[in-house]
Scaffold this motif. Structure first.
Motif, PDB file in Angstrom:
ATOM      1  N   THR A   1       0.828  -1.199   0.000  1.00 20.26           N
ATOM      2  CA  THR A   1       0.000   0.000   0.000  1.00 20.26           C
ATOM      3  C   THR A   1       0.866   1.253   0.000  1.00 20.26           C
ATOM      4  O   THR A   1       0.611   2.210  -0.743  1.00 20.26           O
ATOM      5  N   THR A   2       1.896   1.252   0.820  1.00  9.81           N
ATOM      6  CA  THR A   2       2.797   2.400   0.892  1.00  9.81           C
ATOM      7  C   THR A   2       3.591   2.545  -0.402  1.00  9.81           C
ATOM      8  O   THR A   2       3.857   3.661  -0.860  1.00  9.81           O
ATOM      9  N   GLN A   3       3.965   1.418  -1.025  1.00  8.32           N
ATOM     10  CA  GLN A   3       4.642   1.471  -2.315  1.00  8.32           C
ATOM     11  C   GLN A   3       3.824   2.266  -3.325  1.00  8.32           C
ATOM     12  O   GLN A   3       4.342   3.134  -4.025  1.00  8.32           O
ATOM     13  N   ARG A   4       2.537   1.958  -3.407  1.00 10.04           N
ATOM     14  CA  ARG A   4       1.664   2.634  -4.373  1.00 10.04           C
ATOM     15  C   ARG A   4       1.635   4.136  -4.117  1.00 10.04           C
ATOM     16  O   ARG A   4       1.683   4.950  -5.052  1.00 10.04           O
ATOM     17  N   THR A   5       1.579   4.530  -2.842  1.00  9.86           N
ATOM     18  CA  THR A   5       1.537   5.942  -2.490  1.00  9.86           C
ATOM     19  C   THR A   5       2.811   6.656  -2.925  1.00  9.86           C
ATOM     20  O   THR A   5       2.766   7.751  -3.498  1.00  9.86           O
ATOM     21  N   VAL A   6       3.959   6.026  -2.661  1.00 12.55           N
ATOM     22  CA  VAL A   6       5.244   6.644  -3.009  1.00 12.55           C
ATOM     23  C   VAL A   6       5.421   6.709  -4.522  1.00 12.55           C
ATOM     24  O   VAL A   6       5.891   7.728  -5.059  1.00 12.55           O
ATOM     25  N   LEU A   7       5.030   5.661  -5.244  1.00 10.90           N
ATOM     26  CA  LEU A   7       5.141   5.670  -6.701  1.00 10.90           C
ATOM     27  C   LEU A   7       4.260   6.755  -7.312  1.00 10.90           C
ATOM     28  O   LEU A   7       4.677   7.468  -8.240  1.00 10.90           O
ATOM     29  N   ASP A   8       3.034   6.890  -6.805  1.00  8.90           N
ATOM     30  CA  ASP A   8       2.143   7.944  -7.293  1.00  8.90           C
ATOM     31  C   ASP A   8       2.751   9.321  -7.040  1.00  8.90           C
ATOM     32  O   ASP A   8       2.628  10.227  -7.881  1.00  8.90           O
ATOM     33  N   LEU A   9       3.404   9.476  -5.902  1.00  6.82           N
ATOM     34  CA  LEU A   9       4.038  10.754  -5.579  1.00  6.82           C
ATOM     35  C   LEU A   9       5.166  11.065  -6.570  1.00  6.82           C
ATOM     36  O   LEU A   9       5.291  12.191  -7.060  1.00  6.82           O
ATOM     37  N   LEU A  10       5.986  10.064  -6.865  1.00  2.00           N
ATOM     38  CA  LEU A  10       7.081  10.271  -7.817  1.00  2.00           C
ATOM     39  C   LEU A  10       6.543  10.644  -9.199  1.00  2.00           C
ATOM     40  O   LEU A  10       7.099  11.530  -9.874  1.00  2.00           O
ATOM     41  N   LEU A  11       5.465   9.992  -9.631  1.00  2.72           N
ATOM     42  CA  LEU A  11       4.864  10.321 -10.916  1.00  2.72           C
ATOM     43  C   LEU A  11       4.292  11.740 -10.909  1.00  2.72           C
ATOM     44  O   LEU A  11       4.446  12.490 -11.888  1.00  2.72           O
ATOM     45  N   GLU A  12       3.647  12.099  -9.836  1.00  2.00           N
ATOM     46  CA  GLU A  12       3.076  13.439  -9.709  1.00  2.00           C
ATOM     47  C   GLU A  12       4.161  14.505  -9.779  1.00  2.00           C
ATOM     48  O   GLU A  12       4.016  15.527 -10.477  1.00  2.00           O
ATOM     49  N   ILE A  13       5.261  14.275  -9.078  1.00  2.00           N
ATOM     50  CA  ILE A  13       6.367  15.236  -9.081  1.00  2.00           C
ATOM     51  C   ILE A  13       6.975  15.359 -10.475  1.00  2.00           C
ATOM     52  O   ILE A  13       7.312  16.465 -10.930  1.00  2.00           O
ATOM     53  N   GLN A  14       7.099  14.244 -11.175  1.00  2.00           N
ATOM     54  CA  GLN A  14       7.655  14.303 -12.528  1.00  2.00           C
ATOM     55  C   GLN A  14       6.760  15.111 -13.463  1.00  2.00           C
ATOM     56  O   GLN A  14       7.250  15.915 -14.269  1.00  2.00           O
ATOM     57  N   GLN A  15       5.462  14.930 -13.335  1.00  2.00           N
ATOM     58  CA  GLN A  15       4.534  15.683 -14.172  1.00  2.00           C
ATOM     59  C   GLN A  15       4.600  17.175 -13.869  1.00  2.00           C
ATOM     60  O   GLN A  15       4.478  18.017 -14.770  1.00  2.00           O
ATOM     61  N   GLU A  16       4.830  17.532 -12.604  1.00  2.00           N
ATOM     62  CA  GLU A  16       4.871  18.941 -12.212  1.00  2.00           C
ATOM     63  C   GLU A  16       6.196  19.616 -12.552  1.00  2.00           C
ATOM     64  O   GLU A  16       6.220  20.804 -12.899  1.00  2.00           O
TER      65      GLU A  16
END
Length: 284
Positions: free
Chosen positions: A189-204
């Motif tokens: 569950t925490t993996q998914r949260t961290v991966l989503d965060l990394l993707l979000e940061i890359q998009q921004e």
């Protein structure tokens, strides 16, 4: 994940070889990387996947200047960095950062989170007041409360600590981040949260990632392209969807069959296929 826009490479690794001393007196050196080639474009994630001991982490460490390169070249935005001096390496930290695997040992336990995030800024000559002001923005970017700046790492979970490590890596607004198994020590569950965060940061921000992992499912969701390494050599490179679903190389197919799935029957079939001798593919 869709492909990143085509452009000139930000990072280029060309025919890089790395060797380590052998064990024992007069033992020959062991070649860990055997002429590795790869490149990463601006705003792109290159997934680097392989089993333990394949050399994938050594590539990341060579890019970061943590292991010496025996031959070959590593360039960042056209500048050769494998021969950079210590002083130049410190300056390069503005453009090149890292997220390590273990969120429990990558943070100094005696520093508050605010001091941890301010440290790279102060080291680059940022005014102390400005550094403190930017800490709040970093915490907000990784979805941690502002009062986290006054707390110590031991007060946070593994996933929260990894968010702090991500914020520290982003503090200098780098162009490339080496992600060395950044979620392998976390629960699913925490993996998914961290991966989503990394993707979000890359998009921004448009930051590029060299994403090192042994897990093809993680690499699939994070990467535009994937490079597969086996015994110190890149054996296959291509678009992430192709490499992680219908790979061409026998070793990549073995990795794919080794990846765990939730369906017990499918997992049993995969195990049986993995144990069968590899059959040569007929030319089309």
């Amino acid at each position: 994940m869709t492909s990143a826009p085509a452009s000139e490479a930000l990072l280029t690794v060309k025919d890089v070889r790395v060797s380590f001393p052998g064990k024992g007196w007069r033992a020959p050196r062991t070649e860990v990387l055997k002429g590795v080639d790869l490149d990463i474009r601006p705003g792109e994630t290159l997934g680097l996947v392989g089993e333990s001991g394949s050399g994938k982490t050594t590539i990341g460490r060579a890019v970061l200047g943590l292991v010496p390169v025996a031959s070959g070249t590593i360039t960042l935005d056209g500048e050769r960095i494998d021969t950079a001096t210590a002083a130049r390496r410190r300056a390069l930290s503005r453009d090149l950062q890292v997220i390590f695997q273990d969120p429990y040992t990558s943070l100094n336990p005696s520093l508050t989170i605010g001091d941890t995030l301010a440290e790279p800024l102060l080291a680059q000559g940022v005014d102390a007041r400005e550094a403190r002001g930017r800490v709040g923005g970093l915490l907000d970017r990784v979805h941690l409360p502002s009062d986290a700046a006054r707390r110590l790492p031991r007060e946070f979970s593994g996933g929260q600590r990894q968010r702090v490590a991500i914020a520290r890596a982003l503090a200098l607004r780098p162009r490339l981040v080496v992600c060395d198994e950044p979620v392998s020590a976390l629960d699913l569950t925490t993996q998914r949260t961290v991966l989503d965060l990394l993707l979000e940061i890359q998009q921004e921000t448009g930051v590029s990632y060299l994403f090192v992992s042994h897990d093809l499912s993680v690499v699939r969701c994070m990467s535009h392209r994937v490079a597969v390494i086996h015994r110190g050599e890149i054996v296959e490179t291509g678009e992430a969807d192709h490499i992680t679903r219908t790979p061409d190389h026998a070793y990549t197919r073995t990795l794919l069959l080794s990846a765990p799935v939730a369906d017990v029957a499918q997992q049993r079939r995969r195990r049986q296929l993995r144990l069968q001798p590899e059959q040569p593919r007929q030319a089309s």
